[in-house]
Design a protein around this motif. Structure first.
Motif, mmCIF file in Angstrom:
data_model
loop_
_atom_site.group_PDB
_atom_site.id
_atom_site.type_symbol
_atom_site.label_atom_id
_atom_site.label_comp_id
_atom_site.label_asym_id
_atom_site.label_seq_id
_atom_site.Cartn_x
_atom_site.Cartn_y
_atom_site.Cartn_z
ATOM 1 N N GLY A 1 0.816 -1.216 0.000
ATOM 2 C CA GLY A 1 0.000 0.000 0.000
ATOM 3 C C GLY A 1 0.845 1.258 0.000
ATOM 4 O O GLY A 1 0.565 2.222 -0.721
ATOM 5 N N ALA A 2 1.908 1.254 0.819
ATOM 6 C CA ALA A 2 2.794 2.421 0.887
ATOM 7 C C ALA A 2 3.531 2.617 -0.431
ATOM 8 O O ALA A 2 3.719 3.753 -0.892
ATOM 9 N N TRP A 3 3.981 1.536 -1.047
ATOM 10 C CA TRP A 3 4.715 1.624 -2.313
ATOM 11 C C TRP A 3 3.828 2.231 -3.406
ATOM 12 O O TRP A 3 4.245 3.143 -4.125
ATOM 13 N N ILE A 4 2.591 1.730 -3.513
ATOM 14 C CA ILE A 4 1.674 2.221 -4.553
ATOM 15 C C ILE A 4 1.315 3.685 -4.313
ATOM 16 O O ILE A 4 1.375 4.522 -5.224
ATOM 17 N N SER A 5 0.941 4.012 -3.073
ATOM 18 C CA SER A 5 0.557 5.396 -2.771
ATOM 19 C C SER A 5 1.739 6.345 -2.902
ATOM 20 O O SER A 5 1.597 7.480 -3.366
ATOM 21 N N GLY A 6 2.936 5.881 -2.510
ATOM 22 C CA GLY A 6 4.128 6.719 -2.636
ATOM 23 C C GLY A 6 4.467 7.018 -4.078
ATOM 24 O O GLY A 6 4.947 8.109 -4.409
ATOM 25 N N LYS A 7 4.236 6.056 -4.969
ATOM 26 C CA LYS A 7 4.510 6.253 -6.385
ATOM 27 C C LYS A 7 3.499 7.201 -7.030
ATOM 28 O O LYS A 7 3.833 7.965 -7.938
ATOM 29 N N ARG A 8 2.274 7.149 -6.563
ATOM 30 C CA ARG A 8 1.206 7.909 -7.209
ATOM 31 C C ARG A 8 1.023 9.306 -6.645
ATOM 32 O O ARG A 8 0.463 10.171 -7.316
ATOM 33 N N VAL A 9 1.472 9.548 -5.432
ATOM 34 C CA VAL A 9 1.194 10.825 -4.790
ATOM 35 C C VAL A 9 1.850 11.977 -5.545
ATOM 36 O O VAL A 9 2.993 11.877 -5.998
ATOM 37 N N GLN A 10 1.093 13.057 -5.725
ATOM 38 C CA GLN A 10 1.627 14.263 -6.337
ATOM 39 C C GLN A 10 2.416 15.063 -5.313
ATOM 40 O O GLN A 10 2.183 14.965 -4.114
ATOM 41 N N MET A 11 3.338 15.909 -5.801
ATOM 42 C CA MET A 11 4.134 16.722 -4.891
ATOM 43 C C MET A 11 3.247 17.629 -4.040
ATOM 44 O O MET A 11 3.542 17.906 -2.874
ATOM 45 N N THR A 12 2.127 18.087 -4.602
ATOM 46 C CA THR A 12 1.224 18.960 -3.854
ATOM 47 C C THR A 12 0.550 18.225 -2.696
ATOM 48 O O THR A 12 0.113 18.852 -1.734
ATOM 49 N N ALA A 13 0.442 16.908 -2.803
ATOM 50 C CA ALA A 13 -0.217 16.122 -1.761
ATOM 51 C C ALA A 13 0.758 15.509 -0.779
ATOM 52 O O ALA A 13 0.344 14.767 0.115
ATOM 53 N N MET A 14 2.043 15.803 -0.911
ATOM 54 C CA MET A 14 3.035 15.212 -0.025
ATOM 55 C C MET A 14 2.804 15.565 1.458
ATOM 56 O O MET A 14 2.951 14.700 2.328
ATOM 57 N N PRO A 15 2.448 16.823 1.784
ATOM 58 C CA PRO A 15 2.184 17.132 3.204
ATOM 59 C C PRO A 15 1.061 16.284 3.792
ATOM 60 O O PRO A 15 1.131 15.857 4.943
ATOM 61 N N GLN A 16 0.002 16.061 2.992
ATOM 62 C CA GLN A 16 -1.096 15.217 3.467
ATOM 63 C C GLN A 16 -0.617 13.801 3.747
ATOM 64 O O GLN A 16 -1.010 13.174 4.736
ATOM 65 N N MET A 17 0.233 13.294 2.859
ATOM 66 C CA MET A 17 0.752 11.938 3.057
ATOM 67 C C MET A 17 1.615 11.871 4.309
ATOM 68 O O MET A 17 1.537 10.891 5.072
ATOM 69 N N VAL A 18 2.441 12.891 4.531
ATOM 70 C CA VAL A 18 3.261 12.924 5.739
ATOM 71 C C VAL A 18 2.372 12.911 6.976
ATOM 72 O O VAL A 18 2.634 12.184 7.942
ATOM 73 N N ALA A 19 1.298 13.712 6.953
ATOM 74 C CA ALA A 19 0.375 13.753 8.091
ATOM 75 C C ALA A 19 -0.275 12.390 8.316
ATOM 76 O O ALA A 19 -0.402 11.920 9.454
ATOM 77 N N LEU A 20 -0.674 11.741 7.216
ATOM 78 C CA LEU A 20 -1.347 10.455 7.323
ATOM 79 C C LEU A 20 -0.408 9.383 7.864
ATOM 80 O O LEU A 20 -0.760 8.631 8.788
#
Length: 465
Positions: free
Chosen positions: A76-95
């Motif tokens: 799950g982390a690999w797929i989401s990490g590959k797909r996440v846009q740079m603009t959404a990186m803060p949200q991913m860090v928070a999650l």
């Protein structure tokens, strides 16, 4: 100490060294990628050794569930990490940060529900309770931060007597923790009530905080997650968790204070002042009109300048304009001999290093990127400055307007350049809701439009000269 125990402890020591060396290398863009790899190798080593630890005494079925969980989480982390846009990186860090806090809290809850925490003595029990409280608060609070940055929660919620309510829930949480510690054996009802109050406390603390402060809040919860992991490391007797949690907690604490200082605000002010609570609301600001200009005219001005300082902001990330911007900059350098530099504010974007990563992605050399302290003295002698999607970090009201919420915040002195050009989608106030006096300056011209398209038009304008 037998052979197996020595091997495990030695492996944990090596993993700890890799964590620390990895963190050290992350301090520079040139070595950051290698630092991530080093820390990742350390984490793999710590995980494998923990599974190999004789004290686990796990059956085949338990190992199967552990490996299944690792597989699900890893994929799950690999797929989401590959797909996440740079603009959404803060949200991913928070999650991801919230998941870490939740995992630490879950460890403590399992130990308390099973009664195992009471068999290790009062000190370990206190640490288990403290880890559960801190981890659960970080979990629920990080989810709120994610929701605000993602746009799922568009409005900031402030309840009547908010601080009084928060204080009451906090006292109830501490009281339940004391009762659990004083209990002679497992107390499932008290543990359940503790879980409810801690999750509620994280929600209540984070909901009133404005969206503009979310990056600081994420950093603070990151520090708390590290602390919770360290506490649970003591509960489980796992040295790797203690070391990793301590490193994360200390680094997160330092980063939080650095970000707060960059905004000239205290941590308590961030948590309780409610700056930016009217997210997206129209704010009062300087009188006058914004003077607009076409991209072609701006490109001509840049072409005949000797020096240009570019200030990237979140708008650059939203538009994914970094590659077009770098193409334009290369044309200025090679065809017109313009000295171009990039100026980065510590809180530009939605998380520390956001703009640095964005520019590095486009191939901008590190020696062209300058921090606030290194570049500010050059603005008064710069022929031109170009601001792309930045707001508070270039607002001169921070120096002059004592009534402004950002008064005293260190800013980039863009307004002191001979000419200032600002690329902006519209005339809104930006993420914090504070109007920018720079946009109304006599030497400022606005280029309205999508940053990616404007940068493309700027490059097109240079080709016509």
């Amino acid at each position: 100490m037998d052979f197996w125990s020595f091997t495990v402890e030695a492996s944990y020591f090596i993993a700890a060294v890799l964590f620390i060396m990895g963190l050290k290398r992350m301090g520079s863009p040139k070595t950051a990628r290698g630092g991530i790899v080093w820390a990742g190798v350390g984490m793999v080593l710590a995980t494998v050794v923990t599974l190999w630890h004789p004290a686990m005494e796990a059956g085949v079925g338990r190992y199967f569930l552990i490996l299944l969980a690792i597989g699900i989480g890893g994929i799950g982390a690999w797929i989401s990490g590959k797909r996440v846009q740079m603009t959404a990186m803060p949200q991913m860090v928070a999650l991801y940060n919230g998941m870490g806090g939740g995992a630490a809290a879950a460890i403590a809850l399992v130990e308390m529900y099973s009664g195992a925490a009471w068999t290790h003595g009062t000190t370990v029990l206190i640490l288990a309770v403290a880890g559960a409280i801190i981890g659960a608060v970080s979990f629920s609070g990080s989810l709120v931060a994610w929701a605000k940055l993602e746009g799922v929660q568009k409005k900031t919620i402030r309840l009547p007597q908010q601080h009084l309510l928060n204080g009451g829930v906090a006292l109830a949480t501490v009281g339940l923790g004391v009762m659990i510690v004083m209990a002679e054996t497992s107390a499932p009802l008290l543990v359940t009530l503790l879980l409810v109050t801690t999750l509620a406390l994280g929600l209540l603390i984070t909901n009133p905080i404005g969206g503009a402060d979310m990056p600081v809040v994420i950093s603070l919860y990151n520090a708390l997650t590290g602390l919770a992991v360290a506490f649970e490391g003591f509960v489980l007797g796992n040295a790797a968790m203690i070391i990793a949690g301590t490193v994360v907690g200390s680094a997160g604490t330092l980063l939080t204070f650095l970000m707060a200082n960059a905004m000239n605000r205290s941590i308590t002010n961030v948590l309780f002042a409610g700056f930016g609570v009217d997210d997206g609301a129209e704010a009062e600001g300087p009188e006058g009109e914004m003077k607009s200009v076409e991209a072609f005219d701006a490109s001509a001005s840049f072409a005949y300048s000797d020096s240009l300082i570019i200030v990237p902001g979140y708008g650059l990330a939203v538009a994914q304009a970094q590659h077009k911007l770098w193409e334009f900059v290369q044309m200025l350098q090679k065809e017109h001999g313009v000295d171009v530099k990039f100026a980065i504010h510590p809180v530009a974007g939605r998380m520390p290093g956001h703009m640095n990563v964005l520019l590095a992605e486009a191939g901008v050399p590190y020696d062209m990127i300058y921090d606030l302290e290194d570049i500010n003295a050059e603005f008064p002698t710069a022929d031109a400055a170009l601001v792309i999607g930045a707001n508070d970090v270039v607002n001169p009201a921070a120096r002059t307007d004592e009534s402004s919420p950002i008064y005293g915040m260190p800013i980039l002195d863009v307004d002191k350049a001979r000419e200032v050009y600002v690329i902006k989608r519209g005339k809104g106030t930006g993420f914090s809701g504070v109007q920018n006096a720079l946009f109304f300056g006599d030497n400022t011209r606005m280029i309205f439009g999508d940053a990616k398209q404007v940068c493309s038009d700027l490059a097109g304008g240079l080709k016509q000269l």
